[in-house]
Design an enzyme around this catalytic site. Sequence first.
Site, mmCIF file in Angstrom:
data_model
loop_
_atom_site.group_PDB
_atom_site.id
_atom_site.type_symbol
_atom_site.label_atom_id
_atom_site.label_comp_id
_atom_site.label_asym_id
_atom_site.label_seq_id
_atom_site.Cartn_x
_atom_site.Cartn_y
_atom_site.Cartn_z
ATOM 1 C CG PHE A 81 5.203 -10.439 6.062
ATOM 2 C CD1 PHE A 81 5.674 -10.026 4.855
ATOM 3 C CD2 PHE A 81 6.114 -10.618 6.638
ATOM 4 C CE1 PHE A 81 6.740 -9.598 4.315
ATOM 5 C CE2 PHE A 81 7.524 -10.352 6.431
ATOM 6 C CZ PHE A 81 7.634 -9.707 5.316
ATOM 7 C CB SER A 125 -0.892 -4.399 -2.232
ATOM 8 O OG SER A 125 -1.068 -4.797 -3.532
ATOM 9 C CE1 TYR A 149 -4.443 -8.340 0.331
ATOM 10 C CE2 TYR A 149 -4.580 -7.364 -2.120
ATOM 11 C CZ TYR A 149 -3.766 -7.622 -0.841
ATOM 12 O OH TYR A 149 -2.335 -7.772 -0.883
ATOM 13 C CE LYS A 153 -2.363 -6.204 2.085
ATOM 14 N NZ LYS A 153 -1.728 -6.730 3.343
HETATM 15 P P1 NAD Z 1 0.861 -15.542 2.523
HETATM 16 O O1 NAD Z 1 -0.642 -15.941 2.534
HETATM 17 O O2 NAD Z 1 1.572 -16.692 2.052
HETATM 18 O O3 NAD Z 1 1.368 -15.173 3.955
HETATM 19 C C1 NAD Z 1 0.504 -14.480 4.901
HETATM 20 C C2 NAD Z 1 0.571 -15.218 6.169
HETATM 21 O O4 NAD Z 1 0.017 -14.900 7.132
HETATM 22 C C3 NAD Z 1 0.223 -16.704 6.007
HETATM 23 O O5 NAD Z 1 1.061 -17.647 6.605
HETATM 24 C C4 NAD Z 1 -1.208 -16.845 6.954
HETATM 25 O O6 NAD Z 1 -1.310 -18.250 7.575
HETATM 26 C C5 NAD Z 1 -0.838 -15.633 7.891
HETATM 27 N N1 NAD Z 1 -2.289 -15.058 8.487
HETATM 28 C C6 NAD Z 1 -3.158 -14.568 8.007
HETATM 29 N N2 NAD Z 1 -4.074 -13.964 8.815
HETATM 30 C C7 NAD Z 1 -3.412 -14.193 9.976
HETATM 31 C C8 NAD Z 1 -3.832 -13.976 11.244
HETATM 32 N N3 NAD Z 1 -5.000 -13.252 11.742
HETATM 33 N N4 NAD Z 1 -2.989 -14.379 12.306
HETATM 34 C C9 NAD Z 1 -1.822 -14.786 12.257
HETATM 35 N N5 NAD Z 1 -1.275 -15.276 10.843
HETATM 36 C C10 NAD Z 1 -2.278 -15.026 9.911
HETATM 37 O O7 NAD Z 1 0.917 -14.240 1.699
HETATM 38 P P2 NAD Z 1 2.153 -13.709 0.875
HETATM 39 O O8 NAD Z 1 2.089 -13.611 -0.333
HETATM 40 O O9 NAD Z 1 3.457 -14.005 1.826
HETATM 41 O O10 NAD Z 1 2.044 -12.132 1.406
HETATM 42 C C11 NAD Z 1 2.205 -11.488 2.655
HETATM 43 C C12 NAD Z 1 1.673 -10.095 2.914
HETATM 44 O O11 NAD Z 1 2.021 -9.297 1.708
HETATM 45 C C13 NAD Z 1 0.293 -9.997 2.754
HETATM 46 O O12 NAD Z 1 -0.175 -9.059 3.668
HETATM 47 C C14 NAD Z 1 -0.447 -9.683 1.401
HETATM 48 O O13 NAD Z 1 -1.485 -9.082 1.288
HETATM 49 C C15 NAD Z 1 0.767 -8.714 1.016
HETATM 50 N N6 NAD Z 1 1.229 -8.652 -0.414
HETATM 51 C C16 NAD Z 1 1.284 -9.879 -1.037
HETATM 52 C C17 NAD Z 1 1.378 -9.737 -2.607
HETATM 53 C C18 NAD Z 1 1.630 -11.192 -3.243
HETATM 54 O O14 NAD Z 1 1.393 -10.961 -4.443
HETATM 55 N N7 NAD Z 1 1.886 -12.224 -2.761
HETATM 56 C C19 NAD Z 1 1.381 -8.665 -2.947
HETATM 57 C C20 NAD Z 1 1.290 -7.348 -2.430
HETATM 58 C C21 NAD Z 1 0.968 -7.439 -0.990
#
Ligand code: NAD
Length: 339
Positions: A81, A125, A149, A153
């Site tokens: 994630f 995504s 972004y 992906k």
């Molecule tokens: P989020 O920001 O709540 O969670 C991502 C986590 O990754 C965070 O806790 C952050 O601290 C950690 N992180 C970031 N870079 C890091 C690194 N280099 N090393 C270690 N930890 C790191 O986001 P989310 O909403 O839980 O999304 C999770 C994944 O799903 C992401 O990759 C996001 O792009 C993808 N996504 C999210 C959505 C959405 O709308 N929330 C939609 C499509 C895809």
Amino acid sequence: MNTILVTGGLGFIGSHTVIDLVKQGYSVIIVDNLSNASAKVLPVLEELSQKKIPFYPVDIREKKELEKIFQEHQIDAVIHFAGLKAVGESVQKPLSYYDNNLISTITLLEVMEEYSVRKLVFSSSATVYGEPEKMPLLETDLTGATSPYGRTKLWIEQILQDLCDANDAWDVVALRYFNPLGAHKSGDLGEDPKGIPNNLAPYITQVGVGKLEKLHVFGNDYPTSDGTCVRDYIHVLDLAAGHRAAITYLEKEHCRYEIFNLGSGSGFSVLEMIKSFEKAIGKEIPFVVDSRRAGDIPVSYADTKKAEDKLGWKVQKTIDEMCADAWRWQKKHPDGFEP
Ligand code: NAD
Ligand code: UDP
């Protein structure tokens, strides 16, 4: 497969997935650099699951630190994630996004290869569909990205495809999420954006608790039934169950590289979302109509047949449940994890 490393496991979707996996009997290890999460999520996860969960506050670009985790645990699969996710910020800071999202993934894949852990579930995504011409969106549709972004992906998907083509030992599932919202039923785990939310649901709930004055609806002149944009919203707990289904799939199938949409298959407009939140909150949400937000597409919703057929997964929760759960979390924790 019993032991799953979850990168970004203290974030919004990761934390809900961790709870789901632990409840299903998996051993979970979390790595998260806390760049967009609070350390306070960990005790909440341990309380809700009644289990101790190993946590490493590590940036996964730090190869040596990541290797230590693989040395200390017999990991069977990884759910990845970790990443930066704000579209607008990625336009302002493209290098941070390329550095964080691409380097972290490549480092992770190298370490997995080194330790012969070759099963991965990746957070992609719906943004990779770019500006689509028809709905619903199928996994085989053309892709394109409209922001740095989105490009991270798309490029990661391509890297994963190349890796699986090059080495038959890898099995990778990329999950293209639509619009996650909602929260854990307890009201103690939910979405906690830093600063002013970019996304619709946390913006509305923050208006609900009075932290923000009114919602700005980005455009009401789109070619939709009420003129506002339509999206496919999915409860974060359904999304968590989708990751478990992907792990089960990797246990059973030598799938090489597969992509799945995770969405509900239905679309709701911004005005419909406001109505549903008003029902949950029990009061009107004040809003004004502003101009369109750059990069927004009018309509987006998933074709969910592939996930239903191959993963045996489909959403269980309704829009009203999503809004009620998101609201329960916001009302109980108006300032999120860090009051
Ligand atoms: P989020 O920001 O709540 O969670 C991502 C986590 O990754 C965070 O806790 C952050 O601290 C950690 N992180 C970031 N870079 C890091 C690194 N280099 N090393 C270690 N930890 C790191 O986001 P989310 O909403 O839980 O999304 C999770 C994944 O799903 C992401 O990759 C996001 O792009 C993808 N996504 C999210 C959505 C959405 O709308 N929330 C939609 C499509 C895809
Ligand atoms: N939106 C809005 N006001 C906001 C945030 C979002 O009108 O403060 C609209 C946005 O234009 C889009 C929908 O709500 O049509 C969902 O936006 P979000 O950022 O949550 O998700 P996206 O689909 O853009 O990733």
